[in-house]
Design an enzyme around this catalytic site. Structure first.
Site, mmCIF file in Angstrom:
data_model
loop_
_atom_site.group_PDB
_atom_site.id
_atom_site.type_symbol
_atom_site.label_atom_id
_atom_site.label_comp_id
_atom_site.label_asym_id
_atom_site.label_seq_id
_atom_site.Cartn_x
_atom_site.Cartn_y
_atom_site.Cartn_z
ATOM 1 N N HIS A 1 8.089 18.946 65.325
ATOM 2 C CA HIS A 1 8.743 18.133 66.379
ATOM 3 C C HIS A 1 8.790 18.838 67.845
ATOM 4 O O HIS A 1 9.832 19.651 68.058
ATOM 5 C CB HIS A 1 10.208 17.841 66.031
ATOM 6 C CG HIS A 1 10.987 16.836 66.958
ATOM 7 N ND1 HIS A 1 11.780 15.826 66.708
ATOM 8 C CD2 HIS A 1 11.266 16.803 68.389
ATOM 9 C CE1 HIS A 1 12.136 15.102 67.550
ATOM 10 N NE2 HIS A 1 11.880 15.701 68.652
ATOM 11 N N HIS B 1 8.018 18.891 71.720
ATOM 12 C CA HIS B 1 7.693 18.294 73.290
ATOM 13 C C HIS B 1 6.893 19.075 74.195
ATOM 14 O O HIS B 1 7.522 20.079 74.214
ATOM 15 C CB HIS B 1 8.826 17.551 73.892
ATOM 16 C CG HIS B 1 9.714 16.509 73.009
ATOM 17 N ND1 HIS B 1 9.482 15.115 73.074
ATOM 18 C CD2 HIS B 1 10.681 16.461 72.234
ATOM 19 C CE1 HIS B 1 10.260 14.631 72.297
ATOM 20 N NE2 HIS B 1 10.996 15.261 71.710
ATOM 21 N N HIS C 1 8.449 17.459 85.040
ATOM 22 C CA HIS C 1 7.183 16.612 85.189
ATOM 23 C C HIS C 1 6.956 16.892 86.759
ATOM 24 O O HIS C 1 5.565 16.802 87.000
ATOM 25 C CB HIS C 1 7.782 15.163 84.932
ATOM 26 C CG HIS C 1 7.868 15.069 83.660
ATOM 27 N ND1 HIS C 1 8.778 14.131 82.953
ATOM 28 C CD2 HIS C 1 7.288 15.896 82.565
ATOM 29 C CE1 HIS C 1 8.752 14.280 81.710
ATOM 30 N NE2 HIS C 1 7.782 15.255 81.374
ATOM 31 N N THR D 1 3.520 14.498 73.262
ATOM 32 C CA THR D 1 3.817 14.245 74.749
ATOM 33 C C THR D 1 3.494 12.977 75.106
ATOM 34 O O THR D 1 2.887 12.054 74.426
ATOM 35 C CB THR D 1 2.751 15.236 75.355
ATOM 36 O OG1 THR D 1 2.965 15.330 76.678
ATOM 37 C CG2 THR D 1 1.384 14.840 75.354
ATOM 38 N N LYS E 1 0.858 9.994 80.819
ATOM 39 C CA LYS E 1 1.536 9.728 82.103
ATOM 40 C C LYS E 1 0.525 9.026 83.254
ATOM 41 O O LYS E 1 -0.412 9.583 83.341
ATOM 42 C CB LYS E 1 2.041 10.690 82.890
ATOM 43 C CG LYS E 1 3.577 11.306 82.086
ATOM 44 C CD LYS E 1 3.831 12.795 82.274
ATOM 45 C CE LYS E 1 5.075 13.124 81.443
ATOM 46 N NZ LYS E 1 4.497 13.427 80.140
ATOM 47 N N ASP F 1 7.986 6.745 76.084
ATOM 48 C CA ASP F 1 9.305 7.002 76.703
ATOM 49 C C ASP F 1 10.148 5.575 76.827
ATOM 50 O O ASP F 1 9.593 4.584 76.935
ATOM 51 C CB ASP F 1 9.009 7.346 78.062
ATOM 52 C CG ASP F 1 10.105 8.057 79.066
ATOM 53 O OD1 ASP F 1 11.158 7.555 78.719
ATOM 54 O OD2 ASP F 1 9.823 8.967 79.761
ATOM 55 N N GLY G 1 12.692 9.965 74.659
ATOM 56 C CA GLY G 1 13.111 9.692 75.799
ATOM 57 C C GLY G 1 14.966 9.611 75.779
ATOM 58 O O GLY G 1 15.389 9.621 74.896
ATOM 59 N N GLU H 1 20.456 10.019 68.409
ATOM 60 C CA GLU H 1 20.694 11.016 69.415
ATOM 61 C C GLU H 1 22.215 10.747 70.107
ATOM 62 O O GLU H 1 23.328 11.705 70.235
ATOM 63 C CB GLU H 1 20.115 11.404 70.596
ATOM 64 C CG GLU H 1 18.899 12.357 69.837
ATOM 65 C CD GLU H 1 17.969 12.842 71.026
ATOM 66 O OE1 GLU H 1 18.218 14.027 71.509
ATOM 67 O OE2 GLU H 1 17.020 11.977 71.279
HETATM 68 C C1 6MZ Z 1 14.876 12.518 73.432
HETATM 69 C C2 6MZ Z 1 13.278 14.068 74.334
HETATM 70 C C3 6MZ Z 1 14.033 14.965 73.906
HETATM 71 O O1 6MZ Z 1 6.565 14.016 76.724
HETATM 72 O O2 6MZ Z 1 6.651 15.021 78.963
HETATM 73 N N1 6MZ Z 1 12.271 14.342 75.138
HETATM 74 N N2 6MZ Z 1 13.562 12.828 74.323
HETATM 75 N N3 6MZ Z 1 15.536 13.456 72.890
HETATM 76 C C4 6MZ Z 1 15.122 14.875 73.429
HETATM 77 N N4 6MZ Z 1 16.022 15.769 72.939
HETATM 78 C C5 6MZ Z 1 16.581 16.644 73.907
HETATM 79 N N5 6MZ Z 1 13.445 16.384 74.584
HETATM 80 C C6 6MZ Z 1 12.182 15.798 75.152
HETATM 81 O O3 6MZ Z 1 7.732 15.773 77.074
HETATM 82 C C7 6MZ Z 1 9.269 15.946 77.674
HETATM 83 C C8 6MZ Z 1 9.695 14.476 77.251
HETATM 84 O O4 6MZ Z 1 10.038 14.285 75.781
HETATM 85 C C9 6MZ Z 1 11.257 13.760 75.711
HETATM 86 C C10 6MZ Z 1 11.626 12.968 76.989
HETATM 87 O O5 6MZ Z 1 11.117 11.814 77.322
HETATM 88 C C11 6MZ Z 1 10.912 14.223 77.991
HETATM 89 O O6 6MZ Z 1 10.902 13.542 79.159
HETATM 90 P P1 6MZ Z 1 6.477 15.276 77.573
HETATM 91 O O7 6MZ Z 1 5.634 16.335 77.103
#
Ligand code: 6MZ
Length: 377
Positions: free
Chosen positions: A28, A30, A80, A112, A115, A182, A212, A242
């Site tokens: 997990h 991002h 972003h 990810t 976009k 998202d 998201g 969450e």
């Molecule tokens: C929910 C999260 C997150 O996709 O642009 N993201 N969504 N809960 C979280 N906990 C803190 N942390 C990250 O990476 C950024 C995106 O991942 C999701 C959100 O949509 C964030 O904009 P990417 O690579």
């Protein structure tokens, strides 16, 4: 410093080093949440030189410690702006893989959100092409991205742990991609992402994530896309609980994805349901404490799930945003819940069974752990 404090410091140092040496599986992470601060600052400086942002304002936001959940999502909007052009997307992908490999992550699923960005001539497809390009430009380590790597790969399983942990040029890492939907997206946009995942399944994309801002959007909006992914046989992981959205937590548990992220705000009935489902949970300790999903490390639900022998896997979520690393998450489990090295090893090893990659990759990873066992347990 007295002798006792000195000994404690030494013990911590030794344990932290052991956690780095431990082979680890990250499920997990991002992409945009895992970017190095130094890279974000460099990108911010470039935009500031062009007069597009005020560097000092942005620097303060990037370097701030401790963020609420809603602050995190405002920060992602800034990230972003800094990262969304093709070259930068390729660069951050490369760096993120190198950073995980440097701490002995042997299997990494990066998620990810593809976009569209008209101003940058970016489509979801071209965004993903940039991510994949970034993976192919990693030089510091060998990236095992395609299943075709497997036919020729004898190295990951035959490299001794000491070398995996030492000379970075010899390191190997399996990388797979998950495409995130998202929560701000429409049903059609979410369906596009699932179809893109299908199109890119030979390019290292192996799953779908729903993530998201949890206070935004409705489950019903994404459900058709998630159902579609299920029909196509694409593995799914979902951010769950969450925030305390009872209706959605029920719906997510009923949907029965292959994995769940977070599971912070469950009530007693939902806990029972989760535990009987045996759906593996991606545990993000630092993230949950920082964003208030868990009241403290000590009271984090990891302990309850671990003691109930529920399948769990330690993860970073956003290592850049929360200034953590996977090794640090393992260290936190040791220092907070008293797990010893044998238990931490088992925890890391168990995560192999929850990866979305196929049996051949799992087999290789089991070998990695078998070899490491002799040196680390
Ligand atoms: C929910 C999260 C997150 O996709 O642009 N993201 N969504 N809960 C979280 N906990 C803190 N942390 C990250 O990476 C950024 C995106 O991942 C999701 C959100 O949509 C964030 O904009 P990417 O690579």
């Amino acid at each position: 410093m007295d002798a006792e404090a000195e000994a404690a410091k030494e013990k911590e140092k030794e344990m932290r080093e052991w956690c780095v040496a431990l082979p680890k599986v990250e499920l997990h992470a991002h992409l945009n949440g895992s970017v190095r601060d130094s890279t974000l600052l460099e990108l911010a400086k470039q935009l500031s030189d062009k007069g597009l942002i005020v560097f000092e304002d942005v620097k303060g936001v990037i370097m701030k410690n401790g963020r609420s959940l809603q602050e995190c999502f405002r920060l992602f909007e800034l990230y972003h702006i800094l990262t969304t052009d093709h070259d930068t997307v390729a660069r951050i992908t490369k760096e993120v893989v190198e950073d995980f490999a440097a701490e002995n992550v042997v299997y990494l699923e990066i998620r990810t959100t593809p976009k569209n960005n008209e101003a940058k001539g970016m489509t979801k497809r071209s965004y993903m092409n940039a991510v994949i390009k970034g993976l192919k430009t990693v030089e510091a380590v060998e990236v095992m991205l395609f299943d075709s790597n497997l036919r020729t790969d004898k190295t990951l399983t035959s490299t001794p742990m000491s070398e995996l942990g030492g000379d970075t040029r010899k390191k190997k890492i399996y990388v797979r991609l998950l495409l995130s939907i998202d929560r701000r997206e429409t049903t059609l946009a979410a369906l596009d992402t699932v179809n893109l995942a299908m199109e890119l399944k030979d390019q290292g994309v192996i799953g779908i994530d729903l993530s998201g801002n949890p206070v935004v959007g409705e489950w019903e909006t994404y459900l058709p896309a998630l159902e579609h992914a299920k029909e196509l046989g694409i593995p799914i992981t979902i951010h769950c609980g969450e925030v305390a959205n009872r209706k959605e937590i029920q719906a997510v548990l009923d949907f029965c994805p292959q994995r769940l992220g977070h599971v912070c705000c469950l009530n007693d009935d939902e806990w029972k349901k989760l535990k009987s489902s045996m759906i593996p949970v991606e545990i993000c300790l630092t993230s949950n404490v920082m964003t208030g999903g868990a009241p403290s490390l000590e009271l984090h639900h990891f302990a309850d799930l671990y003691n109930a022998k529920h399948p769990v896997s330690l993860c970073t979520d956003d290592s850049g945003l929360f200034s953590t690393s996977l090794s640090n998450e393992y260290y936190l489990v040791a220092s907070t819940f008293g797990l010893g090295k044998a238990e931490l090893f088992q925890l890391a090893q168990d995560a192999v069974e929850f990866v979305f990659a196929g049996d051949e990759v799992k087999k290789s990873l089991r070998e990695v752990f078998k070899r490491a066992e002799k040196e680390l347990k």
